[in-house]
Every structure is written in structure tokens, then in C-alpha cells.
Design a protein around this motif. Structure first.
Motif, PDB file in Angstrom:
ATOM      1  N   ASN A  82       0.809  -1.131  -0.042  1.00  0.00           N
ATOM      2  CA  ASN A  82       0.038  -0.094  -0.038  1.00  0.00           C
ATOM      3  C   ASN A  82       0.933   1.084  -0.175  1.00  0.00           C
ATOM      4  O   ASN A  82       0.317   2.358  -0.085  1.00  0.00           O
ATOM      5  CB  ASN A  82      -0.990  -0.130   1.067  1.00  0.00           C
ATOM      6  N   ASP A  83       2.121   1.122  -0.023  1.00  0.00           N
ATOM      7  CA  ASP A  83       3.004   2.437  -0.070  1.00  0.00           C
ATOM      8  C   ASP A  83       3.096   2.654  -1.527  1.00  0.00           C
ATOM      9  O   ASP A  83       2.783   1.920  -2.635  1.00  0.00           O
ATOM     10  CB  ASP A  83       4.452   1.873   0.150  1.00  0.00           C
ATOM     11  N   ARG A  84       3.180   3.897  -1.979  1.00  0.00           N
ATOM     12  CA  ARG A  84       3.075   4.583  -3.282  1.00  0.00           C
ATOM     13  C   ARG A  84       4.610   4.848  -3.607  1.00  0.00           C
ATOM     14  O   ARG A  84       4.875   4.912  -4.501  1.00  0.00           O
ATOM     15  CB  ARG A  84       2.294   5.682  -3.233  1.00  0.00           C
ATOM     16  N   GLU A  85       5.540   5.432  -2.519  1.00  0.00           N
ATOM     17  CA  GLU A  85       6.631   5.903  -2.976  1.00  0.00           C
ATOM     18  C   GLU A  85       7.649   5.511  -1.822  1.00  0.00           C
ATOM     19  O   GLU A  85       7.162   5.256  -0.752  1.00  0.00           O
ATOM     20  CB  GLU A  85       6.545   7.589  -3.150  1.00  0.00           C
ATOM     21  N   PRO A  92       6.734   0.363  -8.177  1.00  0.00           N
ATOM     22  CA  PRO A  92       5.897  -0.546  -9.109  1.00  0.00           C
ATOM     23  C   PRO A  92       4.383  -1.066  -8.423  1.00  0.00           C
ATOM     24  O   PRO A  92       4.576  -1.935  -7.376  1.00  0.00           O
ATOM     25  CB  PRO A  92       6.974  -1.447  -9.693  1.00  0.00           C
ATOM     26  N   ALA A  93       3.528  -1.008  -8.936  1.00  0.00           N
ATOM     27  CA  ALA A  93       2.252  -1.288  -8.590  1.00  0.00           C
ATOM     28  C   ALA A  93       1.168  -1.782  -9.471  1.00  0.00           C
ATOM     29  O   ALA A  93       1.246  -1.175 -10.488  1.00  0.00           O
ATOM     30  CB  ALA A  93       1.664   0.074  -7.494  1.00  0.00           C
ATOM     31  N   ARG A  94       0.561  -2.593  -9.056  1.00  0.00           N
ATOM     32  CA  ARG A  94      -0.658  -3.186  -9.901  1.00  0.00           C
ATOM     33  C   ARG A  94      -1.879  -2.502  -9.009  1.00  0.00           C
ATOM     34  O   ARG A  94      -2.025  -2.993  -7.921  1.00  0.00           O
ATOM     35  CB  ARG A  94      -0.603  -4.785 -10.014  1.00  0.00           C
ATOM     36  N   THR A  95      -2.836  -2.370  -9.628  1.00  0.00           N
ATOM     37  CA  THR A  95      -3.999  -1.838  -9.188  1.00  0.00           C
ATOM     38  C   THR A  95      -4.985  -2.772  -8.887  1.00  0.00           C
ATOM     39  O   THR A  95      -5.906  -2.440  -7.829  1.00  0.00           O
ATOM     40  CB  THR A  95      -4.742  -0.876 -10.037  1.00  0.00           C
ATOM     41  N   LYS A  97      -6.859  -5.441  -6.570  1.00  0.00           N
ATOM     42  CA  LYS A  97      -6.437  -5.795  -5.518  1.00  0.00           C
ATOM     43  C   LYS A  97      -6.465  -7.336  -5.306  1.00  0.00           C
ATOM     44  O   LYS A  97      -6.413  -7.804  -4.109  1.00  0.00           O
ATOM     45  CB  LYS A  97      -7.727  -5.353  -4.448  1.00  0.00           C
ATOM     46  N   SER A  98      -6.886  -8.061  -6.258  1.00  0.00           N
ATOM     47  CA  SER A  98      -6.733  -9.495  -6.346  1.00  0.00           C
ATOM     48  C   SER A  98      -5.491  -9.961  -6.272  1.00  0.00           C
ATOM     49  O   SER A  98      -5.070 -11.212  -6.328  1.00  0.00           O
ATOM     50  CB  SER A  98      -7.741  -9.885  -7.465  1.00  0.00           C
ATOM     51  N   SER A  99      -4.432  -9.164  -6.851  1.00  0.00           N
ATOM     52  CA  SER A  99      -3.065  -9.603  -6.961  1.00  0.00           C
ATOM     53  C   SER A  99      -2.334 -10.274  -5.732  1.00  0.00           C
ATOM     54  O   SER A  99      -2.859  -9.523  -4.386  1.00  0.00           O
ATOM     55  CB  SER A  99      -2.222  -8.229  -7.605  1.00  0.00           C
ATOM     56  N   ALA A 100      -1.544 -10.921  -5.869  1.00  0.00           N
ATOM     57  CA  ALA A 100      -0.749 -11.677  -4.771  1.00  0.00           C
ATOM     58  C   ALA A 100      -0.295 -10.788  -3.583  1.00  0.00           C
ATOM     59  O   ALA A 100      -0.504 -11.150  -2.393  1.00  0.00           O
ATOM     60  CB  ALA A 100       0.172 -12.814  -5.317  1.00  0.00           C
ATOM     61  N   GLU A 101       0.179  -9.745  -4.006  1.00  0.00           N
ATOM     62  CA  GLU A 101       1.052  -8.745  -2.946  1.00  0.00           C
ATOM     63  C   GLU A 101      -0.094  -7.978  -2.347  1.00  0.00           C
ATOM     64  O   GLU A 101       0.468  -7.054  -1.232  1.00  0.00           O
ATOM     65  CB  GLU A 101       1.982  -7.779  -3.831  1.00  0.00           C
ATOM     66  N   TYR A 102      -1.510  -8.283  -2.393  1.00  0.00           N
ATOM     67  CA  TYR A 102      -2.604  -7.677  -1.605  1.00  0.00           C
ATOM     68  C   TYR A 102      -2.990  -8.655  -0.673  1.00  0.00           C
ATOM     69  O   TYR A 102      -3.938  -8.364   0.122  1.00  0.00           O
ATOM     70  CB  TYR A 102      -3.606  -6.821  -2.551  1.00  0.00           C
ATOM     71  N   VAL A 115      16.562  -1.088  -9.414  1.00  0.00           N
ATOM     72  CA  VAL A 115      16.099  -1.611  -8.213  1.00  0.00           C
ATOM     73  C   VAL A 115      15.519  -2.735  -8.076  1.00  0.00           C
ATOM     74  O   VAL A 115      14.887  -3.119  -9.272  1.00  0.00           O
ATOM     75  CB  VAL A 115      14.846  -0.321  -7.712  1.00  0.00           C
ATOM     76  N   LEU A 116      15.782  -3.576  -7.000  1.00  0.00           N
ATOM     77  CA  LEU A 116      15.151  -4.999  -6.769  1.00  0.00           C
ATOM     78  C   LEU A 116      14.130  -4.657  -5.667  1.00  0.00           C
ATOM     79  O   LEU A 116      14.347  -4.492  -4.457  1.00  0.00           O
ATOM     80  CB  LEU A 116      15.879  -5.830  -6.401  1.00  0.00           C
ATOM     81  N   TRP A 117      12.899  -4.618  -6.057  1.00  0.00           N
ATOM     82  CA  TRP A 117      11.773  -4.351  -5.195  1.00  0.00           C
ATOM     83  C   TRP A 117      11.379  -5.636  -4.422  1.00  0.00           C
ATOM     84  O   TRP A 117      11.156  -6.572  -5.080  1.00  0.00           O
ATOM     85  CB  TRP A 117      10.583  -3.638  -5.821  1.00  0.00           C
ATOM     86  N   ILE A 118      11.184  -5.561  -3.014  1.00  0.00           N
ATOM     87  CA  ILE A 118      10.427  -6.662  -2.460  1.00  0.00           C
ATOM     88  C   ILE A 118       9.125  -5.976  -1.611  1.00  0.00           C
ATOM     89  O   ILE A 118       9.242  -5.180  -0.852  1.00  0.00           O
ATOM     90  CB  ILE A 118      11.217  -7.349  -1.208  1.00  0.00           C
ATOM     91  N   ILE A 119       7.849  -6.442  -2.417  1.00  0.00           N
ATOM     92  CA  ILE A 119       6.902  -5.603  -2.006  1.00  0.00           C
ATOM     93  C   ILE A 119       5.821  -6.681  -1.237  1.00  0.00           C
ATOM     94  O   ILE A 119       5.398  -7.714  -1.723  1.00  0.00           O
ATOM     95  CB  ILE A 119       6.009  -5.109  -3.425  1.00  0.00           C
TER      96      ILE A 119
END
Length: 776
Positions: A82-85, A92-95, A97-102, A115-119
Motif C-alpha cells: 500500500n506504499d506509493r513512494e 511498481p504497483a498493480r491496481t 487488489k486481487s493480486s498476490a501482493e495484496y 532497483v530490486l523491489w520486495i513488496i
């Protein structure tokens, strides 16, 4: 038809891995940044886990920083979904909310520019995303890299994925661990998707333990702190082993619980087994659990209470469900299904939807357990026994797949780190039931052994599982597996001190040593039987003396002394590295059944002990005729002659006509701490075996003979026969004449009705070990 490469690419796409660029990503000079939104202590734990595990394997020290590095080096950023910045960098975000990271505990690992993001969806998502990265990295001295850019997202299928790590003498290794070793193991389990750890009961404190580094009362608190550090659920398994009608003991038990609850920094679940151990009616158990919950929530408001129905009778089980229907208790979180519980499908069906259902699978034992090794060769059962190093990845993946759909997850029963691979299989399949077993194994071997050996070691683990399939004498793969592991050992000397590597090597050496002994010792017994058959000519005493000298060659000449010496060394290494207690006298294991494979490594694989005892009895017989008759019975025991048949009913090697298996593994006895001198066949048995004979001679007269103990309610072609000889003592004989009418088609189907013996412990119940069909 897809090409091999196309097929693998499709698999990767289906699993969520998108191959974006073949260029590797080096972490050599990377900086780690953690968003302020990641709650403590996970904010510190995840970064520390990542940097420390990389440093151990590469000697590289990744920097941690509060700001983006000024140079254009790789940054590993740990953030919440839920961070944006993060410090003016767009995440990087997917809108959707069914995506795994949510989803709860879900994560996404994505590489973008430098950048290697761990979200993570939450703190656990950050932890598991970091764990995924560690499993996939190529780590070696001076090298830390991903083979390609990634965009991978995943969330768990089952919310409960845990293991019991009891700090008690019953465990064959945990009781020797320091707090630091426990933390390392918590961390490694988390890297492979585990989110729960279960401790063991209070009363274990009272038992002296030569291995404890700190008192059990302290370790219980430390384990709670470690669970807090790694955001794992902390469960405590605590049976009620006294009569709850005893008000004084009941009150004392509640006070004991309260003292622990008050001091423990984190506590999520209290699990009280209805039985195993325990013998209280649910009418007493349920009010006790309600009182426990009242005390528990004073100190841990969100903590839950669980019960198992292990050992409950039908009446007690019905009472439990009536209690739920009438009282609808909110203080109960759910039911645990373990060995001795009603079927899991039935439990989920009868349990109201508001309550969760957790499995308590026994992944630690090989025999006399919930999931025994099917058709295990007796040579292994008598030497490796109940708690050997036991990687069973494919078997347990199948078992998990069978029962998991009826549950919300599991916390396994484990009594030592010998089942480490099984823990990983359960955790990863609990995360994703469709995950390929070999991929799990290659992740395991990549992380613990390194990229250069991961594919080979994964194959070696599967080969060790195959060592346990079918008759050992016929399993040509055992020697091939040994040669494979010996080559790996020679090629990878730096892994010598790795306890997981030591554990797998021990199995490779032990399996091979056992097979070589088996193929050496059993022919000695055949030679001895041939000498006994000459007794009418040579005399009973001389025949017995020659036979005993022959079978005892197994003690005088070791067939594989180099393997025996290596087994001794590996057991010593494992005691030094991980506190694994493979010997009662050398390592102070609690008992011979608790993984003492070193003490049983030379247990006879022929009947030389039994023969020595029988010969003493025969020498005392009053007549030469009686002596010769008994020697004839012994010499022809497994070879009754042309047209006759013999079956050792629970031996995969010597029971070709037996069609049944023992589902609960009570077909392997445990007498005299595993050093029984009884005939080997009598140490395996079934209660109701089924045998099928064909190619019999029509019109011939046959006698069925059975050796066992207690009752044997025999049927032939569904006809109940009356015995002509019927002895109930141990190793005694029963006989039946088979009616001629039943052999006219050249076939017989032999079954046994089960006697009513529910009042007896299984060790006291009737047994059938040997069956003959003797042509007259």
C-alpha cells in the motif's frame, strides 16, 4: 508437441515468473533500504536476514541505508504494497487488489532499472518475499546474483503452516540447541514459507536433561520472543495428563498456565489434545479450556484455544459436537486432527464453519506412526528404526495433497531436525499445493548447498527416498545412490561441516551398509539350515554347533568395515554440529527408539540370536527324536518343500502371496529396546492378513499353518475353518485342514476375521507373523 525449453518457459510463466532479460542482476555492491511503513521488528529482521545469509555464503557485506545511494548501484527496497513512494521513488504497483501482493502474507519481487523491489502485503509478506529471493539467488564466494530480471508474485494457499520444535529430551536434537541455533532454524523455516512454531508442555521442565543449554522454562519464553522477531504464530501444545475432576490439580494447572502466559512476549494459540496423552471426558475438558481462555486473553487478547479429538470414543466425539451446537463457544478457535483422531473429512463435515480445522501430521517417524513408510524392508525397520534421517519429499507431497483440502493448514509433529526436508515440503506445499516437488528440492539444495551442486543434490535426495522402496535385496538403486553421493562428497569438500549434508551422507552410507550386511548375513543362515538338515547323519549337537558357527561369521567378519567406520564418524559429526543423538551411551539419547541408529547399526539381519537360544532349548529336550524333529522344523521354516508355500506376512521380501499392508505400522514390534532376540519374522506381523494362492494341485490335501500370538480367526474362500491345532502363546502354532472342495480350482483366498480386542493395547492384541500352505 512442445520442445523441452518451450515447456519449461511455459511452466515459469504459469508460476508467475516472467523472463524479461537474460542478463544477470548482481547484488555484489547492493544497498538495502527498508520503508518506514514496514513495522518493527520486521523492519530490522528482514534486512538482517537478507544481509546475514548472503554474507555467510559470499563473504560480501551488503550495506543498509536510510536513503538512496548517490551512486548508480543496485538498491534492494523492502516496502509494503500500500506504499506509493519510497523516498521519492515510485514503487511498481498493480491496481488489482486481487493480486498476490495484496493478499495476506503475499509478496511481489520485481526488478526495475537499478532497483530490486520486495513488496509485501504485510510484515510477513516482506519476510516471505525476502525468503523467496534468498532461495533463488546464486550465492558463492564473491558472487551474489539473480540469473535474470524477475517479476514474481505469490500468496499462500493455507493460512497455517507450522512445525513443532519441542525443547525436551524426547526430541533427538532440539534439546541440545542454544537460543542462537533456534533462531537460525526459525529463520530457515521462514525462508521456506513457515509462519508458525509450536512449543511443548510445561511438565517437561521436571525431567532432567543432559543436553539443555538453558532451562526449559526459559527456552519457552525465548521461543516466544523469536516468534515475535520473525512474526510467527507461537503455539503451545500442552496435554492434560491428570484427572480434571481433581480440583487441587486443576487449580494448580491453571496457575502454571497463567504464569507462562504472563511472562511470554508473544503467544497466539494454546492446543490441548483431548487424548494422546490424556484421558478426560470432553465434559471436563471443555470447561477447563474455557477457563484457560479467560486467563489467556488477560495477557494475549487475540490468542486462541484449540482442541483435538485424539483418542475420543464415538460417545465422546458426539458429546463434543453437541457441546458446540448447544453453547456455540466463541472462545474456541478450532479443532486439530492428529494420529488417533476421527477422519479429517468427517471432522470438517461435522465442524461448524466458524471453527478452523488444523492438521497435526506426523512427519518425523518412519514406523509405528500415522504415515509409515509403506512396505518398508525389515532390515531398515530393525536398524534405522523410527527416527532416522528420513527425506520423503514425494510421499509427503502426496499425503499433503490428500488431506490439506479438509483443513486450514497444519502444524506438524516433529521430534528432531532429521525430518528437515519433510518440513520444507509441507511448508512449501502449504504455500502452493501445485508447486513442483523437484523445484522445492532444488530451492532447498541451492540455498543450503549452493548453485554448483543443487541439481545433483536434489536428485540425490529423491534417490534416497527410492532406497526405501520394495525389498532391499532387490533394490539395485541403493548402490548406485551410494556411488552418486560418494562422488558428490568428494567433489564438494567445503560442505563437510554442513549438518544437512552430513545427514544425507549418513543415509547414503547407512542404507548401503545395511544392504551389504543383508546380502551377506541371510545366505549364512541358508548355509546353516543346510547343515541342520544333515542332523540325522551328523547328530543334533554337531549340526547345531556347525550351524551356529556359520551364522556367527556375521559377527566375526564385517562385510563393509570402511562404511561402518564412516557411519560412526558422521554420527559424531552430527552430534557436534547439531546435537543429533544417534546413540544412548555415546550421545545420551533419551531412548533407543529416539533416533539411536548408531546403536542399532549392527543389529542381526539373520536369525543367529534366535538360533542360539533355540539350540539351548533343543539341547535340553529329553530325546534325540524330539531334537531332530525340532531341527527339521527350523531348517525348513522358510523352505517347506515342493508344492508348499511360506510367507512372512509383513515382509516385502518374503511375503509374495500377501496382499495386505498394515496401515498404522503396528506391524513392527519394539521389544527389549530394539534388541529383541526373537525370530525376525515374529517381529513383523499383521492382525488380519490376506493371502492369495494359485497354481495349486487339484485333489491334493493341504494344511494351513500359522505362527503368531493370540487369536487367528481363519477363513478360506470365505468359509470359516475349525482348527486342529490352536495355541495362543507367542510364536506358537495353529493348523487347519483345507477341505478338498476348496482347492479344485487350483486357487485359495485366505483371510482372517478381526477378534474383538479394543480393550487391549495394540502391543497385546493378536498377531499373525508366518503363514504356510503345506502340501501333504
Amino acid at each position: 508437441m512442445f520442445s523441452k525449453n518451450t515447456f519449461y518457459n511455459l511452466v515459469f510463466l504459469l508460476c508467475g515468473v516472467m523472463t524479461l532479460n537474460a542478463q544477470p542482476i548482481s547484488l555484489k555492491n547492493a544497498t538495502v533500504i527498508v520503508a518506514s511503513s514496514v513495522p518493527s521488528p520486521m523492519k530490522e529482521t528482514a534486512a538482517r536476514m537478507l544481509t546475514e545469509e548472503i554474507a555467510k555464503r559470499t563473504n560480501l557485506t551488503l550495506k543498509t541505508a536510510a536513503n538512496w545511494p548517490k551512486t548508480n548501484v543496485l538498491t534492494i527496497a523492502l516496502v509494503l504494497a500500500n506504499d506509493r513512494e519510497l523516498l521519492e521513488k515510485t514503487i511498481p504497483a498493480r491496481t488489482e487488489k486481487s493480486s498476490a501482493e495484496y493478499q495476506a502474507e503475499g509478496f511481489r519481487v520485481v526488478s526495475e532499472a537499478n532497483v530490486l523491489w520486495i513488496i509485501g502485503a504485510d510484515a510477513r509478506g516482506v519476510l516471505f518475499g525476502t525468503g523467496w529471493l534468498l532461495r533463488k539467488l546464486q550465492l558463492s564466494p564473491g558472487v551474489a546474483q539473480l540469473d535474470t530480471k524477475v517479476d514474481f508474485a505469490s500468496s499462500p494457499a493455507y493460512p497455517i503452516r507450522g512445525h513443532q520444535l519441542g525443547y525436551r529430551h524426547t526430541a533427538n536434537s532440539y534439546d541440545a540447541w542454544t537460543v542462537a541455533q533456534y533462531e537460525q532454524y526459525f529463520r530457515e523455516l521462514a525462508i521456506f514459507g513457515t509462519n508458525a512454531v509450536e512449543g511443548i508442555p510445561f511438565h517437561e521442565d521436571e525431567k532432567p536433561n543432559p543436553h539443555f543449554k538453558i532451562p526449559a522454562s526459559e527456552m519457552r519464553i525465548k521461543m516466544g520472543a523469536l516468534c515475535q522477531l520473525y512474526d510467527m504464530d507461537y503455539w503451545v501444545w500442552t496435554p492434560v495428563t491428570f484427572e480434571l475432576t481433581d480440583k487441587e490439580k486443576r487449580s494448580a494447572e491453571l496457575k502454571l498456565h497463567e504464569e507462562f502466559y504472563k511472562n511470554c512476549p508473544r503467544l497466539d494459540h494454546i492446543f490441548v489434545p483431548g487424548g494422546d496423552p490424556g484421558d478426560n471426558h470432553p465434559s471436563e475438558v471443555m470447561p477447563f479450556l474455557k477457563d484457560l481462555h479467560q486467563i489467556l486473553t488477560k495477557y494475549h487478547p487475540k490468542a486462541k484455544i484449540w482442541i483435538s479429538l485424539q483418542g475420543f470414543s464415538v460417545e465422546q466425539t458426539d458429546y463434543f459436537y453437541r457441546y458446540l451446537a448447544e453453547n456455540n463457544p466463541d472462545w474456541l478457535q478450532g479443532v486439530v486432527s492428529g494420529p488417533g483422531s476421527p477422519p479429517m473429512a468427517e471432522t470438517r463435515f461435522r465442524l461448524p464453519k466458524k471453527y478452523q480445522h488444523r492438521e497435526y501430521p506426523d512427519i518425523t517417524h518412519n514406523v509405528r506412526c500415522e504415515f509409515p513408510v509403506r512396505g518398508w524392508d525389515q532390515a531398515y525397520a530393525l536398524t534405522l528404526g523410527r527416527e532416522a534421517s528420513n527425506p520423503r519429499p514425494y510421499a509427503f507431497a502426496e499425503i499433503h495433497q490428500t488431506y490439506a483440502p479438509f483443513t486450514d493448514g497444519f502444524v506438524s509433529y516433529s521430534d528432531g531436525c532429521h525430518d528437515d526436508i519433510n518440513k520444507v515440503i509441507w511448508s512449501m506445499r502449504g504455500w502452493n499445493p501445485q508447486l513442483d516437488v523437484r523445484e522445492i528440492l532444488t530451492d532447498y539444495t541451492n540455498f543450503f548447498f549452493g548453485k554448483t551442486v543443487n541439481e545433483s543434490a536434489a536428485d540425490g535426495i529423491a534417490a534416497l527416498e527410492n532406497n526405501w522402496k520394495g525389498p532391499l535385496v532387490q533394490n539395485g538403486g541403493v548402490e548406485a545412490t551410494f556411488a552418486f553421493w560418494k562422488n558428490l562428497e568428494t567433489a564438494n569438500p567445503t560442505l563437510k561441516g554442513n549438518w544437512r549434508w552430513q545427514m544425507l551422507l549418513l543415509r547414503a552410507y547407512y542404507d548401503t551398509y545395511t544392504k551389504r550386511r543383508l546380502t551377506y548375513e541371510q545366505p549364512l543362515e541358508k548355509q546353516a539350515n543346510a547343515l541342520l538338515s544333515e542332523a540325522p547323519k551328523t547328530g543334533a549337537e554337531k549340526a547345531m554347533e556347525a550351524a551356529l558357527e556359520t551364522v556367527n561369521k556375521a559377527d566375526k567378519v564385517n562385510i563393509a568395515p570402511d562404511l561402518r567406520q564412516k557411519i560412526e564418524q558422521l554420527c559424531a559429526d552430527l552430534y557436534a554440529s547439531i546435537g543429533l543423538q544417534t546413540s544412548v551411551p555415546k550421545h545420551k539419547a533419551k531412548g533407543y527408539e529416539r533416533g539411536a541408529v548408531l546403536d542399532l547399526v549392527d543389529y542381526p539381519l539373520n536369525n543367529r540370536w534366535w538360533l542360539a537360544d533355540e539350540f539351548k532349548k533343543i539341547s535340553a529336550l529329553p530325546s534325540n527324536e524330539a531334537k531332530l524333529q525340532r531341527l527339521k522344523t527350523i531348517s525348513t521354516w522358510e523352505n517347506p518343500g515342493p508344492g508348499s508355500f511360506y510367507d512372512d506376512v509383513s515382509s516385502v521380501a518374503k511375503g509374495p502371496r500377501v496382499k495386505t499392508f498394515s496401515d498404522d505400522a503396528t506391524d513392527v514390534a519394539w521389544w527389549q529396546d530394539g534388541f529383541s532376540r526373537a525370530r525376525l519374522s515374529s517381529q513383523l506381523f499383521q492382525k488380519c492378513p490376506e493371502l492369495v494362492y494359485d497354481n495349486l494341485q487339484p485333489g491334493a490335501r493341504y494344511i494351513l499353518r500359522v505362527v503368531g500370538e493370540g487369536e487367528a480367526l481363519l477363513r478360506v474362500d470365505n468359509h470359516r475353518l475349525q482348527p486342529t491345532v490352536y495355541n495362543r502363546e507367542t510364536e506358537s502354532v495353529k493348523e487347519w485342514i483345507v477341505p478338498l472342495s476348496l482347492t479344485q480350482d487350483g486357487k485359495l483366498h485366505v483371510t482372517f476375521d478381526e477378534p474383538e480386542e479394543s480393550h487391549l493395547n495394540w502391543r497385546k492384541q493378536s498377531k499373525i507373523s508366518d503363514v504356510w500352505l503345506l502340501k501333504q
